[in-house]
Design an enzyme around this catalytic site. Structure first.
Site, PDB file in Angstrom:
ATOM      1  N   TYR A 224     -14.786  -1.811  10.437  1.00  0.00           N
ATOM      2  CA  TYR A 224     -13.367  -1.433  10.401  1.00  0.00           C
ATOM      3  C   TYR A 224     -12.668  -1.899  11.674  1.00  0.00           C
ATOM      4  CZ  TYR A 224      -9.228   1.582  10.602  1.00  0.00           C
ATOM      5  OH  TYR A 224      -7.944   2.056  10.716  1.00  0.00           O
TER       6      TYR A 224
ATOM      7  N   GLY B  52       0.792  -1.227   0.000  1.00  0.00           N
ATOM      8  CA  GLY B  52       0.000   0.000   0.000  1.00  0.00           C
ATOM      9  C   GLY B  52       0.819   1.269   0.000  1.00  0.00           C
TER      10      GLY B  52
ATOM     11  N   SER C 229       1.226   3.682  -2.534  1.00  0.00           N
ATOM     12  CA  SER C 229       0.964   4.707  -3.545  1.00  0.00           C
ATOM     13  C   SER C 229       0.728   6.084  -2.949  1.00  0.00           C
ATOM     14  CB  SER C 229      -0.238   4.311  -4.412  1.00  0.00           C
ATOM     15  OG  SER C 229      -1.417   4.208  -3.628  1.00  0.00           O
ATOM     16  N   SER C 230       0.391   6.140  -1.646  1.00  0.00           N
ATOM     17  CA  SER C 230       0.122   7.427  -1.010  1.00  0.00           C
ATOM     18  C   SER C 230       0.190   7.268   0.499  1.00  0.00           C
ATOM     19  CB  SER C 230      -1.267   7.953  -1.416  1.00  0.00           C
ATOM     20  OG  SER C 230      -2.280   7.066  -0.961  1.00  0.00           O
ATOM     21  N   GLY C 231      -0.005   8.389   1.207  1.00  0.00           N
ATOM     22  CA  GLY C 231      -0.154   8.373   2.648  1.00  0.00           C
ATOM     23  C   GLY C 231       0.995   7.761   3.416  1.00  0.00           C
ATOM     24  N   ILE C 232       0.658   6.972   4.431  1.00  0.00           N
ATOM     25  CA  ILE C 232       1.652   6.378   5.313  1.00  0.00           C
ATOM     26  C   ILE C 232       2.613   5.491   4.530  1.00  0.00           C
ATOM     27  CG2 ILE C 232       2.003   4.774   7.232  1.00  0.00           C
ATOM     28  CD1 ILE C 232      -0.703   5.757   8.350  1.00  0.00           C
ATOM     29  N   GLY C 233       2.079   4.690   3.616  1.00  0.00           N
ATOM     30  CA  GLY C 233       2.934   3.779   2.862  1.00  0.00           C
ATOM     31  C   GLY C 233       3.995   4.505   2.070  1.00  0.00           C
TER      32      GLY C 233
ATOM     33  N   SER D 187      -4.130   0.197  14.075  1.00  0.00           N
ATOM     34  CA  SER D 187      -4.710   1.497  14.375  1.00  0.00           C
ATOM     35  C   SER D 187      -4.972   1.509  15.862  1.00  0.00           C
ATOM     36  CB  SER D 187      -6.033   1.678  13.610  1.00  0.00           C
ATOM     37  OG  SER D 187      -6.780   2.756  14.128  1.00  0.00           O
TER      38      SER D 187
END
Length: 281
Positions: free
Chosen positions: A146, A9, A11-15, A133
């Site tokens: 979630y 994961g 492609s963006s954000g934390i990753g 989380s």
């Protein structure tokens, strides 16, 4: 010799931030994502390789793992980061939405771990870091599906650590609170219905509360984290050499855990109802 981390994961954000952080620290990085075209900037880094991987597709996982091992020789750390949130009343969630949430957040992570176990056992060494989380330890309204995936991944990780210890394989868990990314837009699926209106008032209040939580200037719990801050926590977990299993990230995560301990289940329930829905439970 540089160490190597395999991340889902990215492609963006934390990753994406974690790829950049580890690369800056001199690590080799196998950055995986569903659409590698989104990782062209990461592929330009000299110590980063980008691979196609969809955690809901076991063949995709096996191919990416095999290729990364071929390219780098040895993978030292695996970070399960890919995931998204399904929000809304359980009653309104479709069977397909529920299955996709579990397939991505839980079964996808499990399958990535399973794919790496032979490699780690052969090396008698390896570290798995699962990004869950604070929502794997506490709950909020209208996020039951979630939370269920994150609670499950927490319990799975903790139990799996017993059986893998004999092979020199360790497991750690990183638990962010609110992270200021595009999670609230591109990483959210909503369970809604045009015919059932019972929950509409609550969902409007929840949306307003989440908007405040996801803004560093209005977060009522002392502030969340940037993706870079979470990446730094992940790096600490990967490199501190300790037996610590869980790593909270963000002042808000720390405050929520402290509140749960202080007030107990009933008191925490009332706090969440008031803070997120404006209701006295």
């Amino acid at each position: 010799m540089s160490k190597t981390i395999f991340i889902t994961g990215t492609s963006s954000g934390i990753g994406k931030s974690t790829v950049q952080y580890f690369a800056q620290k001199g690590w080799n990085v196998a950055a995986t994502m569903r659409s590698p075209d989104k990782g062209k900037d990461l592929a330009e880094l000299s110590n980063v390789n980008v691979y196609q991987l969809d955690v809901t597709d076991e063949n995709s996982i096996d191919q990416a793992v095999t290729k990364a091992i071929q390219d780098f020789g040895k993978i030292d750390v695996v970070l399960n980061n890919a995931g998204y949130g399904l929000i809304g009343p359980f009653e309104l969630a479709t069977k397909e939405q529920v299955q996709r949430e579990f397939q991505t957040n839980l079964f996808g992570a499990m399958n990535v771990m399973r794919a790496f176990l032979p490699h780690f056992k052969q090396n008698k060494d390896g570290l798995i870091i699962n990004l869950t989380s604070v929502g794997g330890l506490i709950t909020m309204p209208y996020t039951s599906l979630y939370h269920s995936t994150k609670f499950a991944l927490e319990g799975f990780s903790e139990s799996l650590a017993y059986e893998l210890e004999q092979f020199g394989i360790r497991i750690k868990i990183v638990e962010p609170g609110a992270v200021y990314t595009n999670f609230a837009t591109s990483s959210i699926d909503m369970a809604t219905s045009d015919s059932v209106k019972d929950y509409d008032a609550d969902l409007q209040k929840l949306q307003e509360a989440f908007t405040k939580l996801m803004n560093p200037e209005t977060n009522p719990l002392g502030g969340g984290s940037t993706p870079e801050m979470v990446a730094e926590t992940i790096y600490t977990a990967a490199t501190d050499g300790s037996e610590q299993m869980r790593y909270l990230s963000g002042k808000d995560a720390e405050q929520m855990i402290a509140a749960k301990k202080e007030h107990g289940d009933a008191g925490f329930h009332k706090m969440m109802m008031q803070m997120l829905l404006g209701q006295e439970a």
